[in-house]
Scaffold this motif. Sequence first.
Motif, mmCIF file in Angstrom:
data_model
loop_
_atom_site.group_PDB
_atom_site.id
_atom_site.type_symbol
_atom_site.label_atom_id
_atom_site.label_comp_id
_atom_site.label_asym_id
_atom_site.label_seq_id
_atom_site.Cartn_x
_atom_site.Cartn_y
_atom_site.Cartn_z
ATOM 1 N N ASP A 104 0.836 -1.203 0.000
ATOM 2 C CA ASP A 104 0.000 0.000 0.000
ATOM 3 C C ASP A 104 0.873 1.257 0.000
ATOM 4 N N ASP A 105 0.601 2.176 -0.945
ATOM 5 C CA ASP A 105 1.391 3.395 -1.070
ATOM 6 C C ASP A 105 1.407 4.212 0.217
ATOM 7 N N GLN A 106 0.247 4.358 0.850
ATOM 8 C CA GLN A 106 0.169 5.202 2.038
ATOM 9 C C GLN A 106 0.915 4.595 3.218
ATOM 10 N N VAL A 107 0.946 3.281 3.280
ATOM 11 C CA VAL A 107 1.718 2.629 4.349
ATOM 12 C C VAL A 107 3.204 2.883 4.135
ATOM 13 N N ARG A 108 3.664 2.755 2.899
ATOM 14 C CA ARG A 108 5.080 3.012 2.612
ATOM 15 C C ARG A 108 5.425 4.475 2.904
ATOM 16 N N GLN A 109 4.542 5.376 2.497
ATOM 17 C CA GLN A 109 4.776 6.797 2.751
ATOM 18 C C GLN A 109 4.845 7.078 4.253
ATOM 19 N N SER A 110 3.913 6.528 5.012
ATOM 20 C CA SER A 110 3.889 6.743 6.463
ATOM 21 C C SER A 110 5.107 6.133 7.133
ATOM 22 N N SER A 111 5.541 4.995 6.638
ATOM 23 C CA SER A 111 6.721 4.339 7.208
ATOM 24 C C SER A 111 7.978 5.164 6.955
#
Length: 257
Positions: free
Chosen positions: A78-85
């Motif tokens: 998931d893009d947003q998970v990678r961004q948040s990480s």
Amino acid sequence: MLPFPTISATVFGAVYLFGLIGCVNESPPEPAQTVTERLIPLLADAQPDTRRTAALSLGKIGDPQSIPALVLSLSDPDDQVRQSSAWALGTMADSLSEQSQVTLVQRLTDQSDSVQQAVVLALGRIAVQKELLQVLAEAYAISSIDTQRAIIQTLSHFEFSFSFSLYLQALESPDSLTRQAAIAGLGELGDSRGLPVLRTHLLQDTSEGVRSEAAFRLGKLGTSADVPALKQAMETDPTPNVHFWASWALSQIGQET
């Protein structure tokens, strides 16, 4: 991804995270280490929203024990998970191991622009630029040509002074698109040390794209000292595209042909 949470774990995570963002709780707050230990498994939850919220919460807490799990989450589907990480790792930039920094650099190749930007911001929070440059150079050196190209192309959009020597390294690449991105990056930096490099690649690079990029960048940054090289390119380069950009560069410098 590990098939980690059961329904009860997910429900617990949601309730617990809700408590983190403002639910009134009369009991004493738990130590950050305990909270972190409960959040880390939620990075493997089946629900992307739970994983994303867990990553953001770990970033707010800033406990370095969460770093290995957050590094793994840089590969989340998931893009947003990678961004948040990536954002969360940036909040702990001074605690990142060299290997974690290398992994973060390699995520500059992420297909999502928002993830790339989060990675760049995270890297920018590493306090010692000399150390960051070493990590960038190491990540570049061990990467495939495709990854090297993506790293240089992404960095070329940002004016990081520490990128200068990495661009010089990239100009040794056999890949013309990597070299062209490095020329663009030097142009974005606006560092006068790059002008001789631009002139050299204008006249000697085997790629039309690189030579054209060098001519364009000289038009943006060049001085009268660059006029002879631009005129030589107009006279000797076999391609109309380079002729066009060399002529344009001369007009920008104030030397009409």
